[in-house]
Design a protein around this motif. Structure first.
Motif, mmCIF file in Angstrom:
data_model
loop_
_atom_site.group_PDB
_atom_site.id
_atom_site.type_symbol
_atom_site.label_atom_id
_atom_site.label_comp_id
_atom_site.label_asym_id
_atom_site.label_seq_id
_atom_site.Cartn_x
_atom_site.Cartn_y
_atom_site.Cartn_z
ATOM 1 N N UNK A 25 0.833 -1.207 0.000
ATOM 2 C CA UNK A 25 0.000 0.000 0.000
ATOM 3 C C UNK A 25 0.865 1.253 0.000
ATOM 4 N N UNK A 26 1.944 1.246 0.763
ATOM 5 C CA UNK A 26 2.798 2.424 0.813
ATOM 6 C C UNK A 26 3.465 2.703 -0.533
ATOM 7 N N UNK A 27 3.794 1.665 -1.286
ATOM 8 C CA UNK A 27 4.357 1.900 -2.619
ATOM 9 C C UNK A 27 3.271 2.353 -3.587
ATOM 10 N N UNK A 28 2.049 1.827 -3.418
ATOM 11 C CA UNK A 28 0.951 2.268 -4.280
ATOM 12 C C UNK A 28 0.592 3.722 -4.015
ATOM 13 N N UNK A 29 0.737 4.174 -2.786
ATOM 14 C CA UNK A 29 0.449 5.570 -2.443
ATOM 15 C C UNK A 29 1.350 6.487 -3.270
ATOM 16 N N UNK A 30 2.601 6.062 -3.448
ATOM 17 C CA UNK A 30 3.558 6.882 -4.191
ATOM 18 C C UNK A 30 3.301 6.848 -5.696
ATOM 19 N N UNK A 31 2.721 5.745 -6.194
ATOM 20 C CA UNK A 31 2.584 5.606 -7.639
ATOM 21 C C UNK A 31 1.143 5.763 -8.138
ATOM 22 N N UNK A 32 0.191 5.098 -7.491
ATOM 23 C CA UNK A 32 -1.180 5.070 -8.000
ATOM 24 C C UNK A 32 -2.174 5.181 -6.851
ATOM 25 N N UNK A 33 -2.732 6.366 -6.662
ATOM 26 C CA UNK A 33 -3.619 6.628 -5.524
ATOM 27 C C UNK A 33 -4.911 5.808 -5.603
ATOM 28 N N UNK A 34 -5.446 5.624 -6.795
ATOM 29 C CA UNK A 34 -6.696 4.878 -6.933
ATOM 30 C C UNK A 34 -6.508 3.408 -6.542
ATOM 31 N N UNK A 35 -5.411 2.827 -6.967
ATOM 32 C CA UNK A 35 -5.129 1.434 -6.604
ATOM 33 C C UNK A 35 -4.859 1.308 -5.108
#
Length: 81
Positions: A25-35
């Motif tokens: 989730x922390x990596x997705x926060x940096x790359x893709x907010x919707x995911x």
């Protein structure tokens, strides 16, 4: 000592899954907010299971969920701008 080792082995998959999902989730926060928002409910479930199994304290679980929610919300706001 045998009991401690048995309990450690029994709890290991839950602890590993918790760490993996948090990192995801922390990596997705940096790359893709919707995911990241979609993955948030899955992480909540994993955190709750870890708290129920006494891997982490209940307050620790709530703090993790709160911080993740704030991070996702901030990423969504940043993506909208």
């Amino acid at each position: 000592m045998r009991q401690a080792n048995a309990r450690t082995e029994k709890r290991k998959p839950y602890k590993t899954r918790l760490k993996t999902e948090l990192k995801k989730v922390l990596t997705l926060v940096k790359t893709d907010a919707a995911a990241a928002k979609k993955a948030l409910s899955e992480v909540y479930s994993v955190i709750d299971v870890a708290a129920k199994k006494n891997l982490i304290h209940k307050n620790n679980a709530n703090r993790k969920k709160s911080r993740l929610a704030r991070a996702v919300a901030a990423a969504e706001d940043k993506a909208k701008k």
